[in-house]
Scaffold this active site. Structure first.
Site, PDB file in Angstrom:
ATOM      1  N   HIS A  11      -8.207  -5.731 -20.726  1.00 55.77           N
ATOM      2  CA  HIS A  11      -7.571  -6.651 -19.846  1.00 55.77           C
ATOM      3  C   HIS A  11      -6.538  -6.678 -19.937  1.00 55.77           C
ATOM      4  CE1 HIS A  11      -7.117 -10.908 -19.615  1.00 55.77           C
ATOM      5  NE2 HIS A  11      -7.098 -10.767 -18.169  1.00 55.77           N
ATOM      6  N   ASP A  30       1.548   6.494  -3.221  1.00 57.15           N
ATOM      7  CA  ASP A  30       1.251   7.136  -1.775  1.00 57.15           C
ATOM      8  C   ASP A  30       1.709   8.928  -2.475  1.00 57.15           C
ATOM      9  OD1 ASP A  30       4.255   7.448  -1.909  1.00 57.15           O
ATOM     10  OD2 ASP A  30       3.759   5.648  -0.318  1.00 57.15           O
ATOM     11  N   HIS A  86      10.824  -2.706  -4.174  1.00 60.50           N
ATOM     12  CA  HIS A  86      10.396  -1.627  -4.863  1.00 60.50           C
ATOM     13  C   HIS A  86      10.817  -0.536  -6.125  1.00 60.50           C
ATOM     14  CE1 HIS A  86       8.557   2.967  -3.368  1.00 60.50           C
ATOM     15  NE2 HIS A  86      10.036   3.244  -3.715  1.00 60.50           N
ATOM     16  N   PHE A 139       6.068   3.063   1.380  1.00 55.49           N
ATOM     17  CA  PHE A 139       5.420   1.819   0.729  1.00 55.49           C
ATOM     18  C   PHE A 139       3.910   1.759   0.390  1.00 55.49           C
ATOM     19  CE2 PHE A 139       9.587   0.947   2.577  1.00 55.49           C
ATOM     20  CZ  PHE A 139      10.368   1.351   0.714  1.00 55.49           C
ATOM     21  N   ALA A 140       3.544   2.665   0.707  1.00 55.42           N
ATOM     22  CA  ALA A 140       1.600   2.126   0.675  1.00 55.42           C
ATOM     23  C   ALA A 140       1.558   2.843  -1.360  1.00 55.42           C
ATOM     24  CB  ALA A 140       0.982   2.901   1.682  1.00 55.42           C
ATOM     25  N   ASN A 141       1.351   1.497  -1.516  1.00 55.60           N
ATOM     26  CA  ASN A 141       1.705   1.663  -3.497  1.00 55.60           C
ATOM     27  C   ASN A 141       0.988   0.277  -3.930  1.00 55.60           C
ATOM     28  OD1 ASN A 141       3.193   4.502  -4.203  1.00 55.60           O
ATOM     29  ND2 ASN A 141       4.639   2.662  -2.897  1.00 55.60           N
TER      30      ASN A 141
END
Length: 139
Positions: free
Chosen positions: A20, A28, A106, A128-130
């Site tokens: 948990h 990316d 970021h 920014f594909a995270n």
């Protein structure tokens, strides 16, 4: 042999070990990966596998409680942002819980990756594909 759809042994093992609030980063191809977390590199060529393929696959295996996303995705990659939010909304309905979505800069996002159990590198080459997913509990 396992029955689930996730075939990558390293990724399956990491998800099974999550407790948990433990976190898992899906990144990316360009996100710097710190030395601490386990690195699971799925990238083959630019775009393969893409970010959303990895997110969708992980979402089938992991109980997600919250997600952290870089604020910059809204301006610099709005289509991917919309797709990611849609997957998280569908996942919360499927899981029967609320998935809290938070945003940070970021730079702060990159610092947060240091606390992840693992960073999964996709072949995604859009900005920014995270996402950092925090594990929930199934009970």
């Amino acid at each position: 042999m396992k029955k689930g759809r996730l075939l990558n042994a390293e990724l399956s093992h990491v998800i099974a070990r999550l407790g948990h609030t433990d976190t898992l980063t899906i990144a990316d191809a360009g996100l710097p990966i710190p030395a601490g977390p386990q690195r699971i590199d799925l990238a083959l060529t630019p775009g393969t596998p893409d970010f959303m393929q990895v997110v969708n696959t992980v979402a089938l295996e992991m109980q997600v409680e919250s997600a952290l996303i870089a604020e910059e995705i809204k301006q610099h990659n709005p289509q991917l942002h919309s797709a990611l939010v849609a997957v998280l909304e569908a996942l919360q309905q499927h899981q029967g819980n609320i998935i809290t979505i938070s945003y940070t800069s970021h730079d702060q996002f990159k610092q947060q990756t240091q606390r992840s159990q693992a960073v999964i590198r996709s072949g995604e080459c859009s900005p920014f594909a995270n996402v950092i997913l925090s594990a929930g509990v199934t009970f």
